[in-house]
Write an enzyme that holds these catalytic residues in place. Structure first.
Site, PDB file in Angstrom:
ATOM      1  N   VAL A 131       7.385   6.695  16.882  1.00 54.75           N
ATOM      2  CA  VAL A 131       7.073   7.340  15.601  1.00 54.75           C
ATOM      3  C   VAL A 131       5.800   8.194  15.703  1.00 54.75           C
ATOM      4  O   VAL A 131       5.762   9.314  15.223  1.00 54.75           O
ATOM      5  CB  VAL A 131       6.955   6.288  14.473  1.00 54.75           C
ATOM      6  CG1 VAL A 131       6.633   6.956  13.141  1.00 54.75           C
ATOM      7  CG2 VAL A 131       8.240   5.472  14.363  1.00 54.75           C
ATOM      8  N   ASP A 168       4.183   0.155  12.216  1.00 51.93           N
ATOM      9  CA  ASP A 168       3.009  -0.584  11.727  1.00 51.93           C
ATOM     10  C   ASP A 168       3.023  -2.067  12.122  1.00 51.93           C
ATOM     11  O   ASP A 168       2.046  -2.760  11.938  1.00 51.93           O
ATOM     12  CB  ASP A 168       2.931  -0.472  10.200  1.00 51.93           C
ATOM     13  CG  ASP A 168       2.898   0.966   9.754  1.00 51.93           C
ATOM     14  OD1 ASP A 168       1.893   1.626  10.001  1.00 51.93           O
ATOM     15  OD2 ASP A 168       3.899   1.437   9.198  1.00 51.93           O
ATOM     16  N   ARG A 216       1.994  21.431  11.922  1.00 53.33           N
ATOM     17  CA  ARG A 216       2.788  20.266  12.306  1.00 53.33           C
ATOM     18  C   ARG A 216       2.738  19.075  11.354  1.00 53.33           C
ATOM     19  O   ARG A 216       3.758  18.702  10.789  1.00 53.33           O
ATOM     20  CB  ARG A 216       2.417  19.830  13.723  1.00 53.33           C
ATOM     21  CG  ARG A 216       3.639  19.350  14.478  1.00 53.33           C
ATOM     22  CD  ARG A 216       3.323  18.306  15.502  1.00 53.33           C
ATOM     23  NE  ARG A 216       3.402  16.989  14.940  1.00 53.33           N
ATOM     24  CZ  ARG A 216       2.447  16.102  15.000  1.00 53.33           C
ATOM     25  NH1 ARG A 216       1.325  16.376  15.594  1.00 53.33           N
ATOM     26  NH2 ARG A 216       2.600  14.935  14.480  1.00 53.33           N
ATOM     27  N   CYS A 260      -6.368  18.907  12.848  1.00 58.51           N
ATOM     28  CA  CYS A 260      -5.046  19.535  12.893  1.00 58.51           C
ATOM     29  C   CYS A 260      -4.207  19.143  11.690  1.00 58.51           C
ATOM     30  O   CYS A 260      -3.058  19.472  11.586  1.00 58.51           O
ATOM     31  CB  CYS A 260      -4.334  19.125  14.172  1.00 58.51           C
ATOM     32  SG  CYS A 260      -4.219  17.340  14.316  1.00 58.51           S
ATOM     33  N   LYS A 290       0.840  -1.212   0.000  1.00 58.07           N
ATOM     34  CA  LYS A 290       0.000   0.000   0.000  1.00 58.07           C
ATOM     35  C   LYS A 290       0.870   1.256   0.000  1.00 58.07           C
ATOM     36  O   LYS A 290       0.597   2.203  -0.730  1.00 58.07           O
ATOM     37  CB  LYS A 290      -0.897  -0.025   1.244  1.00 58.07           C
ATOM     38  CG  LYS A 290      -1.547   1.302   1.570  1.00 58.07           C
ATOM     39  CD  LYS A 290      -2.422   1.206   2.795  1.00 58.07           C
ATOM     40  CE  LYS A 290      -1.771   1.542   4.110  1.00 58.07           C
ATOM     41  NZ  LYS A 290      -1.353   2.933   4.302  1.00 58.07           N
ATOM     42  N   ASN A 291       1.920   1.222   0.835  1.00 51.59           N
ATOM     43  CA  ASN A 291       2.707   2.444   1.020  1.00 51.59           C
ATOM     44  C   ASN A 291       3.722   2.686  -0.098  1.00 51.59           C
ATOM     45  O   ASN A 291       4.460   3.660  -0.049  1.00 51.59           O
ATOM     46  CB  ASN A 291       3.371   2.432   2.401  1.00 51.59           C
ATOM     47  CG  ASN A 291       2.322   2.551   3.499  1.00 51.59           C
ATOM     48  OD1 ASN A 291       1.157   2.861   3.222  1.00 51.59           O
ATOM     49  ND2 ASN A 291       2.700   2.293   4.729  1.00 51.59           N
ATOM     50  N   ARG A 295      -8.815  -0.609   3.808  1.00 53.16           N
ATOM     51  CA  ARG A 295      -7.905   0.440   3.299  1.00 53.16           C
ATOM     52  C   ARG A 295      -6.554  -0.157   2.945  1.00 53.16           C
ATOM     53  O   ARG A 295      -5.879   0.326   2.037  1.00 53.16           O
ATOM     54  CB  ARG A 295      -7.668   1.492   4.396  1.00 53.16           C
ATOM     55  CG  ARG A 295      -8.679   2.606   4.466  1.00 53.16           C
ATOM     56  CD  ARG A 295      -8.161   3.707   5.368  1.00 53.16           C
ATOM     57  NE  ARG A 295      -6.785   4.042   5.020  1.00 53.16           N
ATOM     58  CZ  ARG A 295      -5.845   4.415   5.883  1.00 53.16           C
ATOM     59  NH1 ARG A 295      -6.116   4.536   7.150  1.00 53.16           N
ATOM     60  NH2 ARG A 295      -4.635   4.700   5.479  1.00 53.16           N
ATOM     61  N   ARG A 348      -4.129  11.191   3.364  1.00 53.01           N
ATOM     62  CA  ARG A 348      -3.128  12.263   3.341  1.00 53.01           C
ATOM     63  C   ARG A 348      -2.435  12.337   1.984  1.00 53.01           C
ATOM     64  O   ARG A 348      -1.585  13.186   1.754  1.00 53.01           O
ATOM     65  CB  ARG A 348      -2.067  11.990   4.414  1.00 53.01           C
ATOM     66  CG  ARG A 348      -2.429  12.523   5.783  1.00 53.01           C
ATOM     67  CD  ARG A 348      -1.483  11.975   6.835  1.00 53.01           C
ATOM     68  NE  ARG A 348      -0.110  12.428   6.652  1.00 53.01           N
ATOM     69  CZ  ARG A 348       0.418  13.474   7.273  1.00 53.01           C
ATOM     70  NH1 ARG A 348      -0.311  14.157   8.119  1.00 53.01           N
ATOM     71  NH2 ARG A 348       1.667  13.831   7.079  1.00 53.01           N
TER      72      ARG A 348
HETATM   73  N1  EPU Z   1       5.609  14.430  10.835  1.00 57.46           N
HETATM   74  C1  EPU Z   1       5.613  15.769  11.139  1.00 57.46           C
HETATM   75  N2  EPU Z   1       5.522  16.672  10.124  1.00 57.46           N
HETATM   76  C2  EPU Z   1       5.434  16.312   8.816  1.00 57.46           C
HETATM   77  C3  EPU Z   1       5.441  14.925   8.497  1.00 57.46           C
HETATM   78  C4  EPU Z   1       5.531  14.010   9.536  1.00 57.46           C
HETATM   79  O1  EPU Z   1       5.699  16.131  12.306  1.00 57.46           O
HETATM   80  O2  EPU Z   1       5.359  17.183   7.937  1.00 57.46           O
HETATM   81  C5  EPU Z   1       5.680  13.434  11.921  1.00 57.46           C
HETATM   82  C6  EPU Z   1       4.412  12.591  11.996  1.00 57.46           C
HETATM   83  O3  EPU Z   1       3.399  13.249  12.725  1.00 57.46           O
HETATM   84  C7  EPU Z   1       4.919  11.327  12.669  1.00 57.46           C
HETATM   85  C8  EPU Z   1       6.341  11.194  12.117  1.00 57.46           C
HETATM   86  O4  EPU Z   1       6.702  12.481  11.628  1.00 57.46           O
HETATM   87  O5  EPU Z   1       4.984  11.492  14.058  1.00 57.46           O
HETATM   88  C9  EPU Z   1       6.477  10.180  10.997  1.00 57.46           C
HETATM   89  O6  EPU Z   1       5.624  10.474   9.926  1.00 57.46           O
HETATM   90  P1  EPU Z   1       5.957  10.063   8.419  1.00 57.46           P
HETATM   91  O7  EPU Z   1       5.895  11.289   7.585  1.00 57.46           O
HETATM   92  O8  EPU Z   1       7.196   9.251   8.376  1.00 57.46           O
HETATM   93  O9  EPU Z   1       4.737   9.124   8.073  1.00 57.46           O
HETATM   94  P2  EPU Z   1       3.782   9.176   6.832  1.00 57.46           P
HETATM   95  O10 EPU Z   1       4.535   9.373   5.575  1.00 57.46           O
HETATM   96  O11 EPU Z   1       2.636  10.085   7.118  1.00 57.46           O
HETATM   97  C10 EPU Z   1       3.969   6.628   6.268  1.00 57.46           C
HETATM   98  C11 EPU Z   1       3.005   5.496   6.136  1.00 57.46           C
HETATM   99  C12 EPU Z   1       2.550   5.053   7.519  1.00 57.46           C
HETATM  100  C13 EPU Z   1       3.767   4.635   8.330  1.00 57.46           C
HETATM  101  C14 EPU Z   1       4.773   5.795   8.396  1.00 57.46           C
HETATM  102  C15 EPU Z   1       6.052   5.401   9.099  1.00 57.46           C
HETATM  103  C16 EPU Z   1       1.921   5.924   4.043  1.00 57.46           C
HETATM  104  C17 EPU Z   1       0.680   6.314   3.315  1.00 57.46           C
HETATM  105  N3  EPU Z   1       1.856   5.913   5.359  1.00 57.46           N
HETATM  106  O12 EPU Z   1       3.241   7.690   6.864  1.00 57.46           O
HETATM  107  O13 EPU Z   1       1.728   3.928   7.324  1.00 57.46           O
HETATM  108  O14 EPU Z   1       3.363   4.294   9.624  1.00 57.46           O
HETATM  109  O15 EPU Z   1       5.088   6.220   7.047  1.00 57.46           O
HETATM  110  O16 EPU Z   1       6.653   4.329   8.442  1.00 57.46           O
HETATM  111  O17 EPU Z   1       2.939   5.611   3.432  1.00 57.46           O
HETATM  112  C18 EPU Z   1      -0.113   2.515   7.685  1.00 57.46           C
HETATM  113  O18 EPU Z   1       0.204   1.937   6.634  1.00 57.46           O
HETATM  114  O19 EPU Z   1      -1.000   2.092   8.468  1.00 57.46           O
HETATM  115  C19 EPU Z   1       0.570   3.763   8.041  1.00 57.46           C
HETATM  116  C20 EPU Z   1       0.115   4.599   8.965  1.00 57.46           C
END
Ligand code: EPU
Length: 456
Positions: free
Chosen positions: A350, A328, A143, A138, A40-41, A436, A114
């Site tokens: 995380v 995850d 953030r 938010c 998915k990711n 999802r 997102r």
């Molecule tokens: N963060 C910020 N500001 C930003 C971006 C991120 O503060 O602009 C913080 C987040 O709030 C979090 C941390 O940084 O505390 C990590 O967020 P990250 O950006 O790495 O995560 P993401 O890209 O939003 C993806 C996966 C997640 C997975 C994380 C970590 C997708 C669609 N989602 O999220 O997957 O947990 O990386 O590996 O790729 C899932 O599949 O269930 C899932 C949540």
């Protein structure tokens, strides 16, 4: 209870779940084979990457999950033609006629996803502007997407906040930039890659995320004509090129799904062969699985996971960015840890709020204490982050059936595992969320001998 999905319900599953509640008779080990397809990711980002070229891209092993349908809808409203190819799970994406979509349309298609934020770079290159709807709460605040917006500004994007979201433009085009991420965020790394590949000049990205899904995205971008080198110490260099072409790519398998089935095998005292799982991308998980006492056998076409038949052992885990233990993976594993002999600790570093799912497990008899602000412990590999939470799981505790409600995707899968592990009958509500990220999970459960009925 037998496993009951009607043909009509199974057919409906390919267009979105037709049921929202599942009643499970627990206490029966899962046994058999499951297939995992593209991650998915990765798949959702690979679909967005198709926007960077005017050619046709071919993506294979695309799972039938609702997040893919959301991205497909978003691409279509931006003028991308998306069709199924001749191979099952093959998508043909033609970005020859990209156009601006209306904010309201984007909002309606995005749901709670997102992903729209990742459209920024490609749309700025193709159209000179991009809109991101206010996704609520938010989420559009500084953030959660601040790393994304800061990076985009460095490339020369102008970010304008509107009452309904944000508008981005690039009056002077996008140019290479120095981006140093405060944290190796997966999304912000992808954002930087998708923007830098066609920006003029060289981009140096520091403190990048290096998850296997990101490496696969880089492989796709290279196929399209990008020049990207991954250097030591989380540095990625991107030399911008003027044009990119379409790609043909088979997506990396979903290691989160593979780890989820592995944990389900362990918790239910079962034996599951996950076809498509690749050792190289699951090594950290496999180490922990072994420490807990789980058995596995790496084969050419997948990995077999099974319960040892003896007591499971407790572990101390810190979730982390790759190559650490993925956030995850913790929720499904926690259910198996409720059956381990002793005290396990999980430090979640995380996300700030990823133990909500444990309330249902406690209702089912688990002994889990959540420390909302984490706690200091000797020999921590990851220094404490401000947003850290910790959970302490004391086992073994028999689980009993309960009426529970899915809070989020991974927590939802852990609820299914808990219901399968528990003695007696459980009703799990709100299971739509699970689709999802888990393709045909109900058919897979059926193939593994789970006993359940679904309620429309
Ligand atoms: N963060 C910020 N500001 C930003 C971006 C991120 O503060 O602009 C913080 C987040 O709030 C979090 C941390 O940084 O505390 C990590 O967020 P990250 O950006 O790495 O995560 P993401 O890209 O939003 C993806 C996966 C997640 C997975 C994380 C970590 C997708 C669609 N989602 O999220 O997957 O947990 O990386 O590996 O790729 C899932 O599949 O269930 C899932 C949540």
């Amino acid at each position: 209870m037998s496993n009951l999905i009607t043909d009509a319900q199974r057919a409906g599953a390919s267009v979105g779940l037709t049921f929202d509640r599942i009643t499970i008779e627990g206490g029966h080990p899962l046994q058999g084979d499951v297939d995992v397809r593209g991650a998915k990711n990765l798949v959702t980002k690979a679909m967005v990457a198709s926007l960077l070229s005017e050619g046709v891209s071919v993506l294979r092993d695309v799972p039938d999950i609702s997040d893919v349908r959301v991205v497909r809808g978003l691409l279509e409203i931006h003028g991308v033609t998306v069709k199924e190819g001749p191979e099952p799970g093959e998508l043909l994406l033609d970005a020859g006629n990209v156009r601006t979509a209306h904010m309201r349309e984007i909002d309606a298609h995005a749901g709670s996803s997102r992903i729209p934020i990742l459209f920024c770079g490609p749309l700025l290159h193709q159209l000179g502007e991009a809109f991101i709807p206010d996704l609520g709460g938010c989420r559009i605040g500084d953030r959660p997407i601040n790393f994304h917006l800061d990076a985009l500004r460095k490339f020369g994007a102008v970010v304008e906040k509107l009452p309904s979201g944000i508008r981005l433009s690039a009056p002077n085009g996008l140019h290479g930039a120095h981006v140093h991420l405060p944290y190796p965020s997966v999304g912000a790394t992808e954002q930087t890659l998708l923007t830098a590949v066609r920006a003029e000049g060289v981009t140096e990205l520091r403190n990048a995320a290096i998850e296997p899904e990101i490496m696969d995205l880089i492989a796709i971008l290279q196929k399209m004509g990008a020049i990207i080198s991954v250097e030591p110490n989380r540095v990625i260099l991107i030399e911008g090129v003027k044009e990119l072409k379409g790609y043909t790519h088979r997506a990396l398998f979903d290691r989160n799904e593979a780890a989820s089935w592995a944990s389900a095998a362990l918790a239910t005292r079962g034996d599951v062969f996950v076809r498509g799982a690749v050792q190289e991308h699951m090594m950290t998980f496999l180490n922990v699985f072994r420490k807990v006492g789980g058995e596995f056998d790496v084969q050419e076409s997948g990995i077999r996971f099974w319960h040892p038949g003896t007591a499971l052992k407790p572990v101390v885990i810190e979730t982390d960015v790759h190559p650490g233990f993925m956030t995850d993976w913790q929720q499904p594993l926690v259910v198996a840890l409720t059956q381990a002999d002793g005290v396990s600790t999980i430090h979640e570093t995380v996300y700030e709020n990823r133990f909500g799912f444990t309330e249902a497990l406690q209702k089912m008899g688990a002994d889990i204490r959540v420390h909302p602000h984490g706690f200091a412990a000797p020999n921590r590999r990851v220094p404490r982050r401000e947003l850290e939470q910790a959970a302490v799981i004391t086992g073994p505790t028999p689980l009993h059936g309960a009426d529970i409600e899915v809070p989020d995707l991974r927590g939802g899968f852990s609820h299914l595992i808990a219901a399968l592990t528990a003695e007696g009958t459980s009703t799990v509500r709100n299971v739509g969320i699970i689709s999802r990220g888990y393709e045909n999970f109900e058919s897979k459960l059926q193939a593994l001998g789970a006993r359940f009925t679904v309620d429309v």
